[in-house]
Design an enzyme around this catalytic site. Structure first.
Site, mmCIF file in Angstrom:
data_model
loop_
_atom_site.group_PDB
_atom_site.id
_atom_site.type_symbol
_atom_site.label_atom_id
_atom_site.label_comp_id
_atom_site.label_asym_id
_atom_site.label_seq_id
_atom_site.Cartn_x
_atom_site.Cartn_y
_atom_site.Cartn_z
ATOM 1 N N GLU A 59 53.418 56.910 22.048
ATOM 2 C CA GLU A 59 54.719 57.417 21.619
ATOM 3 C C GLU A 59 54.465 58.733 20.877
ATOM 4 O O GLU A 59 54.483 58.805 19.645
ATOM 5 C CB GLU A 59 55.422 56.364 20.770
ATOM 6 C CG GLU A 59 55.669 55.106 21.606
ATOM 7 C CD GLU A 59 56.042 53.877 20.793
ATOM 8 O OE1 GLU A 59 56.297 54.018 19.582
ATOM 9 O OE2 GLU A 59 56.076 52.775 21.378
ATOM 10 N N HIS A 67 57.474 44.113 13.586
ATOM 11 C CA HIS A 67 58.151 45.407 13.488
ATOM 12 C C HIS A 67 59.100 45.492 12.294
ATOM 13 O O HIS A 67 59.674 46.566 12.043
ATOM 14 C CB HIS A 67 58.925 45.682 14.778
ATOM 15 C CG HIS A 67 58.063 46.092 15.936
ATOM 16 N ND1 HIS A 67 56.894 45.456 16.245
ATOM 17 C CD2 HIS A 67 58.201 47.090 16.850
ATOM 18 C CE1 HIS A 67 56.348 46.024 17.313
ATOM 19 N NE2 HIS A 67 57.122 47.026 17.688
ATOM 20 N N ASN A 125 64.730 47.838 20.504
ATOM 21 C CA ASN A 125 64.934 49.151 21.104
ATOM 22 C C ASN A 125 66.423 49.470 21.045
ATOM 23 O O ASN A 125 67.265 48.603 21.305
ATOM 24 C CB ASN A 125 64.472 49.166 22.553
ATOM 25 C CG ASN A 125 62.981 49.420 22.698
ATOM 26 O OD1 ASN A 125 62.454 49.411 23.799
ATOM 27 N ND2 ASN A 125 62.281 49.643 21.604
ATOM 28 N N PHE A 154 65.978 55.037 24.675
ATOM 29 C CA PHE A 154 65.984 54.728 23.245
ATOM 30 C C PHE A 154 65.685 55.949 22.386
ATOM 31 O O PHE A 154 65.748 55.897 21.165
ATOM 32 C CB PHE A 154 64.944 53.641 22.929
ATOM 33 C CG PHE A 154 63.596 53.905 23.552
ATOM 34 C CD1 PHE A 154 62.904 55.084 23.315
ATOM 35 C CD2 PHE A 154 63.013 52.968 24.397
ATOM 36 C CE1 PHE A 154 61.674 55.326 23.876
ATOM 37 C CE2 PHE A 154 61.776 53.212 24.981
ATOM 38 C CZ PHE A 154 61.098 54.392 24.711
ATOM 39 N N TYR A 200 56.866 46.140 31.946
ATOM 40 C CA TYR A 200 56.606 46.564 30.575
ATOM 41 C C TYR A 200 57.469 45.811 29.567
ATOM 42 O O TYR A 200 58.687 45.718 29.703
ATOM 43 C CB TYR A 200 56.854 48.071 30.387
ATOM 44 C CG TYR A 200 56.810 48.459 28.925
ATOM 45 C CD1 TYR A 200 55.584 48.544 28.264
ATOM 46 C CD2 TYR A 200 57.977 48.654 28.193
ATOM 47 C CE1 TYR A 200 55.528 48.836 26.910
ATOM 48 C CE2 TYR A 200 57.922 48.949 26.844
ATOM 49 C CZ TYR A 200 56.702 49.043 26.204
ATOM 50 O OH TYR A 200 56.644 49.323 24.869
ATOM 51 N N ARG A 216 89.486 84.802 2.695
ATOM 52 C CA ARG A 216 89.890 85.514 3.902
ATOM 53 C C ARG A 216 89.290 84.893 5.159
ATOM 54 O O ARG A 216 89.879 84.949 6.248
ATOM 55 C CB ARG A 216 89.454 86.974 3.779
ATOM 56 C CG ARG A 216 90.077 87.856 4.826
ATOM 57 C CD ARG A 216 89.637 89.310 4.818
ATOM 58 N NE ARG A 216 88.824 89.780 3.743
ATOM 59 C CZ ARG A 216 87.935 90.774 3.884
ATOM 60 N NH1 ARG A 216 87.776 91.352 5.055
ATOM 61 N NH2 ARG A 216 87.232 91.184 2.861
ATOM 62 N N TYR A 238 85.723 86.880 0.918
ATOM 63 C CA TYR A 238 85.460 86.155 2.168
ATOM 64 C C TYR A 238 85.776 84.668 2.064
ATOM 65 O O TYR A 238 86.216 84.045 3.037
ATOM 66 C CB TYR A 238 83.996 86.302 2.568
ATOM 67 C CG TYR A 238 83.620 87.651 3.127
ATOM 68 C CD1 TYR A 238 84.523 88.704 3.204
ATOM 69 C CD2 TYR A 238 82.315 87.871 3.589
ATOM 70 C CE1 TYR A 238 84.157 89.938 3.706
ATOM 71 C CE2 TYR A 238 81.942 89.102 4.104
ATOM 72 C CZ TYR A 238 82.861 90.131 4.156
ATOM 73 O OH TYR A 238 82.490 91.344 4.645
#
Length: 496
Positions: free
Chosen positions: A413, A86, A198, A329, A56, A283, A280
């Site tokens: 994906e 990409h 990746n 990844f 792959y 405290r 608060y």
């Protein structure tokens, strides 16, 4: 100081990673890392020659195109096409220090000998780091699942002579800068584009800086809260050892002990009190600040695991003769902690704003809005408004992006982490928290001045004196924004 950091398989800590950049250190590969990188690349080259099964992303297409085999002559072109196609980053530019951290973390990830890259590719990333040639990367575009594909593609375009870089204060075409440096654009071999794209380095780089700054803000928030408590004429009993130790939370115990130490010797904290309890926001400082500390420590431990790992795909194990396409990844292991840290830091600012509100409320002998002549002067009235508006924004940013997933790549994906968005909004929350703490410090210092001649502890008085060199006492109304800016810078850059 040693100005060179040698990349090794040894553990890289968050604080040290930031110090590498802040101190201007250069990078160099250790002999061990060089050996691991070369061993893995040699193994991969031989595997491609002999393997009859598809690998792959090495001999196939990517994502849903994983079933398409690629001719041996086109394997390098496949990787270049991957980087170009990409590079889809959009939005604002990523800050230079984060881009530099991305380069460092990518080199670290590739140095373990599980990625199959050429030594020359890793060395060129180091060249960019050392020469401060910083690729132009954009904040939007990553799903945080197949790694940070879009931002890492934009980061790696200049290796090929494409895209843009920031160098010597100017954004320029990468090809021009490479020519000036005498660097030939890289020719990628099989697997290399995938190894570069990746990975979780966009998410991790943001998170490293966020954790680093969160630690400093937490440290300083202890002193700011202590000054506020003393200026409000608060009680010390809620910070005693027994009442905090009985609940067993380490952060709570630590914060209570720190507050006792910081306020030791204070005339204000020791004087008789007319009130039985504090609100608060005073405290419960051990419980709230302690939870923030525990969260910072947890998220830091997760992130250090991440930055000391190869996170590309496929992962290669030369000694075991294994090449496995899996999911290292995927950003989920750090996406959820980053969302968690955003919640914690927002709570740190939330309780800080409540203390501001109490300090300007005209109670316990303090004047309304902390000015001597309220009415004619508005004093700190709108400073509290500003803090409230900032906290509201941070609360909106606390919606966990890791809860969402939008399928991509034709369903291959089909579950993504959205961790990149967790990362960018986390840094916005860090900035917002610093702003609120800066406003609290300014308010607490003002209130403390109204308690004179009584003094706080030596530690608080030293902090107050140092702060007054940057921000004066507000006697009458003045333009507040520049003073707030100085106070925020003081909180963000000084170690109390």
């Amino acid at each position: 100081m040693n100005k060179i950091h040698h990349i090794t398989p040894e553990h890289l800590g968050i604080d040290y990673a930031c110090a590498i950049i802040e101190n201007g250190k250069k990078l160099a590969l250790s002999e061990e890392s060089i050996g691991l990188i070369n061993k893995c690349r040699d193994y991969l080259d031989k595997k491609i020659e002999t393997c009859t099964e598809p690998l792959y992303g090495i001999t196939t297409g990517f994502g849903s195109l994983c079933n398409i085999s690629i001719n041996a002559d086109d394997l390098g072109r496949l990787q270049k096409n991957l980087v170009m196609s990409h590079a889809c980053g959009v939005g604002e530019h990523v800050a230079p220090e984060i881009v530099k951290m991305m380069l460092l973390l990518k080199v670290q990830s590739l140095s373990y000998g599980n990625s199959g890259v050429q030594l020359s590719t890793v060395q060129r990333l180091i060249d960019f780091f050392n020469a401060d040639v910083l690729p132009v990367v954009y904040q939007q575009g990553s799903l945080g699942a197949s790694g940070d594909l879009a931002p890492l593609a934009n980061m790696c375009l200049p290796l090929l002579g494409l895209g843009e870089v920031l160098h010597e204060g100017k954004i320029r075409p990468a090809a021009e800068v490479l020519a000036e440096k005498g660097w030939e654009p890289l020719t990628l071999k099989s697997k290399e584009g995938l190894a570069l794209l990746n990975g979780t380095q966009f998410m991790s780089a943001h998170a490293v800086w966020a954790i680093y700054r969160a630690k400093q803000l937490y440290n300083n928030a202890r002193y700011v809260a202590a000054m506020s408590l003393d200026a409000f004429d608060g009680r010390i009993e809620p910070f005693g050892y027994e009442v905090n130790a009985v609940r067993h939370h380490q952060g709570q115990i630590s914060v209570a002990a720190d507050m006792r130490t910081i306020l030791a010797g204070s005339e204000l904290i020791a004087q008789p009190k007319q009130h039985v309890q504090d609100p608060y926001s005073f405290r419960c400082i051990p419980q709230v600040h302690g939870a923030v500390l525990d969260t910072i420590n947890y998220v830091g431990s997760v992130l250090e695991n991440e930055i000391n790992s190869p996170t590309d795909n496929p992962t290669i194990f030369p000694d075991e003769d294994i090449i496995v396409s899996a999911g290292n990844f995927h950003g989920e292991p750090i996406a959820m902690p980053m969302d968690f840290l955003a919640v914690a830091l927002t709570e740190l600012s939330n309780i800080s704003e409540r203390r501001i509100y109490k300090l300007i409320g005209g109670t316990r002998g303090l004047p309304s809005f902390l000015v001597a002549k309220p009415g004619l002067n508005s004093g700190f009235m709108i400073a509290q408004y500003a803090a409230a508006g900032i906290v509201n924004q941070s609360k909106g940013l606390c919606w966990p992006t890791s809860c969402d997933s939008i399928p991509s790549s034709q369903g291959q994906e089909d579950h993504v982490s959205m961790g990149a968005n967790s990362a960018t909004k986390l840094l916005r929350v860090v900035d917002n928290t610093a702003r609120v703490l800066g406003i609290e410090l300014m308010t607490a210092a003002q209130a403390l001045d109204f308690r004179r001649p009584l003094k706080s502890s030596a530690r608080i008085e030293a902090l107050h004196a140092s702060f007054r060199k940057q921000v004066p006492f507000i006697d009458e109304d003045t333009v507040m924004s520049p003073l707030i800016e100085r106070s925020v810078k003081f909180v963000s850059s000084c170690t109390f």
